[in-house]
Design a protein around this motif. Structure first.
Motif, PDB file in Angstrom:
ATOM      1  N   GLN A  33      -0.816  -9.357 -56.758  1.00  0.00           N
ATOM      2  CA  GLN A  33       0.356 -10.156 -56.890  1.00  0.00           C
ATOM      3  C   GLN A  33       1.280  -9.930 -58.125  1.00  0.00           C
ATOM      4  OE1 GLN A  33      -1.377 -13.917 -59.123  1.00  0.00           O
ATOM      5  NE2 GLN A  33      -2.123 -14.010 -57.149  1.00  0.00           N
ATOM      6  N   PRO A  34       2.577 -10.776 -58.011  1.00  0.00           N
ATOM      7  CA  PRO A  34       3.664 -10.101 -58.853  1.00  0.00           C
ATOM      8  C   PRO A  34       3.218 -10.356 -60.376  1.00  0.00           C
ATOM      9  CG  PRO A  34       4.560 -11.388 -57.220  1.00  0.00           C
ATOM     10  CD  PRO A  34       3.186 -11.320 -56.909  1.00  0.00           C
ATOM     11  N   VAL A  35       2.267 -11.394 -60.742  1.00  0.00           N
ATOM     12  CA  VAL A  35       1.700 -11.492 -62.160  1.00  0.00           C
ATOM     13  C   VAL A  35       0.385 -10.542 -62.445  1.00  0.00           C
ATOM     14  CG1 VAL A  35       2.504 -13.690 -62.183  1.00  0.00           C
ATOM     15  CG2 VAL A  35       0.403 -13.439 -61.371  1.00  0.00           C
ATOM     16  N   GLY A  36       0.285  -9.618 -61.462  1.00  0.00           N
ATOM     17  CA  GLY A  36      -0.796  -8.609 -61.947  1.00  0.00           C
ATOM     18  C   GLY A  36      -2.210  -8.881 -61.651  1.00  0.00           C
ATOM     19  N   PHE A  37      -2.457  -9.913 -60.971  1.00  0.00           N
ATOM     20  CA  PHE A  37      -3.898 -10.134 -60.578  1.00  0.00           C
ATOM     21  C   PHE A  37      -4.037  -9.575 -58.874  1.00  0.00           C
ATOM     22  CE2 PHE A  37      -3.407 -13.391 -63.864  1.00  0.00           C
ATOM     23  CZ  PHE A  37      -4.481 -13.171 -64.313  1.00  0.00           C
ATOM     24  N   LEU A  38      -5.204  -9.474 -58.722  1.00  0.00           N
ATOM     25  CA  LEU A  38      -5.520  -9.048 -57.175  1.00  0.00           C
ATOM     26  C   LEU A  38      -5.084 -10.159 -56.333  1.00  0.00           C
ATOM     27  CD1 LEU A  38      -7.330  -7.377 -54.951  1.00  0.00           C
ATOM     28  CD2 LEU A  38      -9.181  -8.687 -55.760  1.00  0.00           C
ATOM     29  N   HIS A  39      -4.373  -9.771 -55.212  1.00  0.00           N
ATOM     30  CA  HIS A  39      -3.894 -10.809 -54.294  1.00  0.00           C
ATOM     31  C   HIS A  39      -4.902 -11.256 -53.405  1.00  0.00           C
ATOM     32  CE1 HIS A  39      -1.323 -12.432 -51.352  1.00  0.00           C
ATOM     33  NE2 HIS A  39      -0.431 -11.995 -51.860  1.00  0.00           N
ATOM     34  N   GLY A  40      -4.981 -12.420 -52.964  1.00  0.00           N
ATOM     35  CA  GLY A  40      -6.028 -13.110 -52.343  1.00  0.00           C
ATOM     36  C   GLY A  40      -5.767 -12.321 -50.820  1.00  0.00           C
ATOM     37  N   GLY A  41      -4.688 -12.090 -50.455  1.00  0.00           N
ATOM     38  CA  GLY A  41      -4.497 -11.667 -49.011  1.00  0.00           C
ATOM     39  C   GLY A  41      -5.264 -10.243 -49.027  1.00  0.00           C
ATOM     40  N   ALA A  42      -5.308  -9.610 -49.985  1.00  0.00           N
ATOM     41  CA  ALA A  42      -5.757  -8.165 -50.094  1.00  0.00           C
ATOM     42  C   ALA A  42      -7.065  -8.221 -49.866  1.00  0.00           C
ATOM     43  CB  ALA A  42      -5.174  -7.123 -51.293  1.00  0.00           C
TER      44      ALA A  42
END
Length: 124
Positions: A33-42
């Motif tokens: 996600q934009p803040v650098g964490f793994l995106h939940g959707g991924a």
């Protein structure tokens, strides 16, 4: 799996059987996600992919296909790098539907997310 979401997100099948599917995915910029964490959707995409590949082991792929009907996911741990691994196991294998549990762990075996996916079996 050329030109698929699996290729785009660098998913790699590690194990595939009727009882267990294991898929690894690196935590790269493509899945953050934009803040650098793994995106939940991924994470959800990885979970549904593991369930779907498992579902395909139970049908005649010449005449039937697997489609996602419903998925839920509880995200339990944030990740900024490393690898996550989805481990999908069947709960119910029916003629028209299947239900799979998916545990998503990191490279240290720590639980990142837990998901349940309902699949539909359709004729091609």
């Amino acid at each position: 799996m050329h030109n698929t979401l699996m290729e785009a997100l660098q998913m790699e099948v590690k194990e595939k059987s009727k009882d267990l599917v294991t898929i690894a995915m690196p935590v790269t910029g493509n899945v953050k996600q934009p803040v650098g964490f793994l995106h939940g959707g991924a994470t959800v995409a990885l979970a549904e992919t593991a369930a779907s590949i498992g579902g395909m082991e139970h049908v005649d792929t010449r005449s039937q296909a697997i489609v996602g009907m419903e998925i839920n996911c509880n995200h339990l741990k944030a990740k900024k790098d490393g690898v996550i691994v989805a481990k999908a196991t069947p709960v119910h294998i029916g003629k028209r539907t299947m239900v799979w549990n998916i545990h998503v762990e990191d490279e240290h075996g720590e639980l990142v997310a837990i998901s349940r996916c309902t699949l539909g079996v359709i004729n091609q």
